[in-house]
Design a protein around this motif. Structure first.
Motif, PDB file in Angstrom:
ATOM      1  N   ASN A  59       0.679  -0.812   0.145  1.00  0.00           N
ATOM      2  CA  ASN A  59      -0.061   0.023   0.479  1.00  0.00           C
ATOM      3  C   ASN A  59       0.939   1.266  -0.005  1.00  0.00           C
ATOM      4  OD1 ASN A  59      -2.330  -1.475  -0.574  1.00  0.00           O
ATOM      5  ND2 ASN A  59      -3.132  -1.065   1.562  1.00  0.00           N
ATOM      6  N   VAL A  60       1.761   1.280   0.927  1.00  0.00           N
ATOM      7  CA  VAL A  60       2.999   2.681   1.060  1.00  0.00           C
ATOM      8  C   VAL A  60       3.695   2.490  -0.847  1.00  0.00           C
ATOM      9  CG1 VAL A  60       5.114   3.231   1.326  1.00  0.00           C
ATOM     10  CG2 VAL A  60       3.417   2.229   3.011  1.00  0.00           C
ATOM     11  N   MET A  61       3.814   1.676  -1.260  1.00  0.00           N
ATOM     12  CA  MET A  61       4.298   1.768  -2.844  1.00  0.00           C
ATOM     13  C   MET A  61       2.800   2.308  -3.683  1.00  0.00           C
ATOM     14  SD  MET A  61       8.053   1.586  -1.995  1.00  0.00           S
ATOM     15  CE  MET A  61       8.150   1.457  -3.594  1.00  0.00           C
ATOM     16  N   ALA A  62       1.835   1.794  -3.215  1.00  0.00           N
ATOM     17  CA  ALA A  62       0.368   2.157  -4.487  1.00  0.00           C
ATOM     18  C   ALA A  62       0.488   3.732  -4.276  1.00  0.00           C
ATOM     19  CB  ALA A  62       0.030   1.029  -4.106  1.00  0.00           C
ATOM     20  N   ALA A  63       0.616   4.339  -2.585  1.00  0.00           N
ATOM     21  CA  ALA A  63       0.488   5.753  -2.876  1.00  0.00           C
ATOM     22  C   ALA A  63       1.255   6.394  -3.384  1.00  0.00           C
ATOM     23  CB  ALA A  63       0.498   5.955  -0.614  1.00  0.00           C
ATOM     24  N   LYS A  64       2.356   5.985  -3.049  1.00  0.00           N
ATOM     25  CA  LYS A  64       3.865   6.468  -4.046  1.00  0.00           C
ATOM     26  C   LYS A  64       3.697   6.946  -5.381  1.00  0.00           C
ATOM     27  CE  LYS A  64       9.251   6.887  -4.128  1.00  0.00           C
ATOM     28  NZ  LYS A  64      10.279   6.520  -3.008  1.00  0.00           N
ATOM     29  N   HIS A  65       3.422   5.897  -5.693  1.00  0.00           N
ATOM     30  CA  HIS A  65       2.982   5.438  -7.676  1.00  0.00           C
ATOM     31  C   HIS A  65       2.057   5.925  -7.687  1.00  0.00           C
ATOM     32  CE1 HIS A  65       2.049   3.508 -11.275  1.00  0.00           C
ATOM     33  NE2 HIS A  65       1.117   3.095 -10.815  1.00  0.00           N
ATOM     34  N   ASN A  66       0.324   6.110  -6.851  1.00  0.00           N
ATOM     35  CA  ASN A  66      -0.215   7.374  -6.914  1.00  0.00           C
ATOM     36  C   ASN A  66       0.288   8.308  -7.113  1.00  0.00           C
ATOM     37  OD1 ASN A  66      -2.279   4.839  -7.791  1.00  0.00           O
ATOM     38  ND2 ASN A  66      -3.320   4.114  -5.407  1.00  0.00           N
ATOM     39  N   LEU A  67       0.843   8.607  -5.864  1.00  0.00           N
ATOM     40  CA  LEU A  67       1.551  10.538  -5.326  1.00  0.00           C
ATOM     41  C   LEU A  67       2.258  10.863  -7.495  1.00  0.00           C
ATOM     42  CD1 LEU A  67       2.045  10.662  -2.128  1.00  0.00           C
ATOM     43  CD2 LEU A  67      -0.506  11.958  -2.895  1.00  0.00           C
ATOM     44  N   MET A  68       2.375   9.879  -7.352  1.00  0.00           N
ATOM     45  CA  MET A  68       3.740  10.307  -7.908  1.00  0.00           C
ATOM     46  C   MET A  68       3.386  10.672  -9.874  1.00  0.00           C
ATOM     47  SD  MET A  68       6.989   8.663  -7.020  1.00  0.00           S
ATOM     48  CE  MET A  68       8.341   9.881  -8.018  1.00  0.00           C
ATOM     49  N   MET A  69       1.961   9.644 -10.134  1.00  0.00           N
ATOM     50  CA  MET A  69       0.917   9.964 -11.641  1.00  0.00           C
ATOM     51  C   MET A  69       0.171  10.182 -11.766  1.00  0.00           C
ATOM     52  SD  MET A  69       3.505   7.490 -12.832  1.00  0.00           S
ATOM     53  CE  MET A  69       2.492   6.820 -14.526  1.00  0.00           C
ATOM     54  N   PHE A  70      -0.821  10.450 -10.618  1.00  0.00           N
ATOM     55  CA  PHE A  70      -1.855  11.423 -11.017  1.00  0.00           C
ATOM     56  C   PHE A  70      -1.468  13.429 -11.011  1.00  0.00           C
ATOM     57  CE2 PHE A  70      -3.785   7.295  -9.560  1.00  0.00           C
ATOM     58  CZ  PHE A  70      -3.967   7.292 -10.672  1.00  0.00           C
ATOM     59  N   PRO A  71      -1.795  14.149 -11.284  1.00  0.00           N
ATOM     60  CA  PRO A  71      -1.307  15.691 -11.630  1.00  0.00           C
ATOM     61  C   PRO A  71      -2.153  15.926 -10.775  1.00  0.00           C
ATOM     62  CG  PRO A  71      -2.549  14.961 -13.655  1.00  0.00           C
ATOM     63  CD  PRO A  71      -2.701  13.448 -12.689  1.00  0.00           C
ATOM     64  N   SER A  72      -1.605  17.387 -10.151  1.00  0.00           N
ATOM     65  CA  SER A  72      -2.098  17.865  -9.268  1.00  0.00           C
ATOM     66  C   SER A  72      -1.147  19.250  -9.602  1.00  0.00           C
ATOM     67  CB  SER A  72      -1.401  17.756  -7.540  1.00  0.00           C
ATOM     68  OG  SER A  72      -0.339  18.057  -7.903  1.00  0.00           O
ATOM     69  N   THR A  88       7.814   7.360   0.965  1.00  0.00           N
ATOM     70  CA  THR A  88       8.906   7.259   1.131  1.00  0.00           C
ATOM     71  C   THR A  88      10.197   6.939   1.595  1.00  0.00           C
ATOM     72  OG1 THR A  88       9.888   8.018  -1.278  1.00  0.00           O
ATOM     73  CG2 THR A  88      11.434   7.671  -0.236  1.00  0.00           C
ATOM     74  N   ASP A  89       9.376   7.430   3.080  1.00  0.00           N
ATOM     75  CA  ASP A  89      10.258   7.921   4.491  1.00  0.00           C
ATOM     76  C   ASP A  89       9.689   5.633   4.970  1.00  0.00           C
ATOM     77  OD1 ASP A  89      12.103   9.555   4.214  1.00  0.00           O
ATOM     78  OD2 ASP A  89      10.444  10.829   5.212  1.00  0.00           O
ATOM     79  N   LYS A  90       8.134   6.385   5.373  1.00  0.00           N
ATOM     80  CA  LYS A  90       7.711   4.853   5.646  1.00  0.00           C
ATOM     81  C   LYS A  90       7.966   3.161   4.702  1.00  0.00           C
ATOM     82  CE  LYS A  90       3.286   6.460   6.393  1.00  0.00           C
ATOM     83  NZ  LYS A  90       1.647   6.154   6.346  1.00  0.00           N
ATOM     84  N   ALA A  91       8.241   3.563   3.211  1.00  0.00           N
ATOM     85  CA  ALA A  91       9.309   2.727   3.256  1.00  0.00           C
ATOM     86  C   ALA A  91      10.498   2.033   3.498  1.00  0.00           C
ATOM     87  CB  ALA A  91       9.385   2.521   0.835  1.00  0.00           C
ATOM     88  N   THR A  92      11.286   3.031   3.749  1.00  0.00           N
ATOM     89  CA  THR A  92      12.699   2.866   4.297  1.00  0.00           C
ATOM     90  C   THR A  92      12.519   2.466   5.329  1.00  0.00           C
ATOM     91  OG1 THR A  92      12.933   4.204   2.721  1.00  0.00           O
ATOM     92  CG2 THR A  92      14.793   3.855   5.497  1.00  0.00           C
ATOM     93  N   ALA A  93      11.572   3.040   6.290  1.00  0.00           N
ATOM     94  CA  ALA A  93      11.169   2.437   7.510  1.00  0.00           C
ATOM     95  C   ALA A  93      10.882   0.739   7.933  1.00  0.00           C
ATOM     96  CB  ALA A  93      10.669   3.187   8.752  1.00  0.00           C
ATOM     97  N   ILE A  94       9.525   0.806   6.858  1.00  0.00           N
ATOM     98  CA  ILE A  94       9.747  -0.660   7.283  1.00  0.00           C
ATOM     99  C   ILE A  94      10.603  -1.526   6.700  1.00  0.00           C
ATOM    100  CG2 ILE A  94       8.206  -2.783   5.761  1.00  0.00           C
ATOM    101  CD1 ILE A  94       5.711   0.162   4.816  1.00  0.00           C
ATOM    102  N   CYS A  95      11.460  -1.098   5.458  1.00  0.00           N
ATOM    103  CA  CYS A  95      12.648  -2.239   5.131  1.00  0.00           C
ATOM    104  C   CYS A  95      13.261  -1.996   6.820  1.00  0.00           C
ATOM    105  CB  CYS A  95      13.694  -1.590   4.210  1.00  0.00           C
ATOM    106  SG  CYS A  95      12.775  -1.469   2.732  1.00  0.00           S
TER     107      CYS A  95
END
Length: 150
Positions: A59-72, A88-95
């Motif tokens: 979900n973290v990676m999907a959220a990142k993908h969605n944030l970067m793909m959808f224009p604002s 991005t920090d959440k992904a690092t924290a999970i790792c």
């Protein structure tokens, strides 16, 4: 949206991916803006089962993908950039939670931008529409484990 980023589809269809999902794929909330936020997130991670942790990572990676793909709009740029940084920090924290701090910081000699690039590259490699969020997160963890040794 490409595979492995399907948690949002289940949510859209009214199906819960998991009761303990922490991060929304379309409306993530900033959590890691302070040291206290990081500690709280790590505590939440510690309460997840392995399956729940895999779903959270997906979900973290999907959220990142969605944030970067959808224009604002220009007015939303700062908020969007803060959210991309947070996930991005959440992904690092999970790792760090899964592999340990020394393994994560040991990759590329403490260069977290290289580490985040590794996560993104692996995420793109394994993206497949037939993967559930749990399968996607588990595969992401498995593949990252090939690069991280504590």
């Amino acid at each position: 949206i490409i595979g492995g980023k399907m948690g949002f589809l289940s949510n859209l269809l009214g199906q819960k991916t998991d009761d303990l999902t922490l991060t929304s794929t379309f409306e993530p909330k900033p959590e890691l803006q302070s040291e206290k936020g990081v500690r709280n997130y790590m505590l939440k991670l510690s309460k997840l089962t392995h399956s729940d942790l895999c779903v959270e990572f997906s979900n973290v990676m999907a959220a990142k993908h969605n944030l970067m793909m959808f224009p604002s709009g220009a007015n939303d740029y700062r908020e969007k950039q803060a959210m991309v940084t947070d996930v991005t920090d959440k992904a690092t924290a999970i790792c760090i939670f899964v592999f340990g701090q020394s393994a994560v910081f040991g990759y590329a000699d403490r260069d977290l931008s290289s580490f985040n690039e590794l996560i993104n590259n692996i995420d793109n490699e394994i993206a497949h529409p037939d993967l559930s969020p749990e399968q996607h997160g588990a595969l992401l963890i498995k593949r990252l484990g090939e690069y991280l040794q504590e």
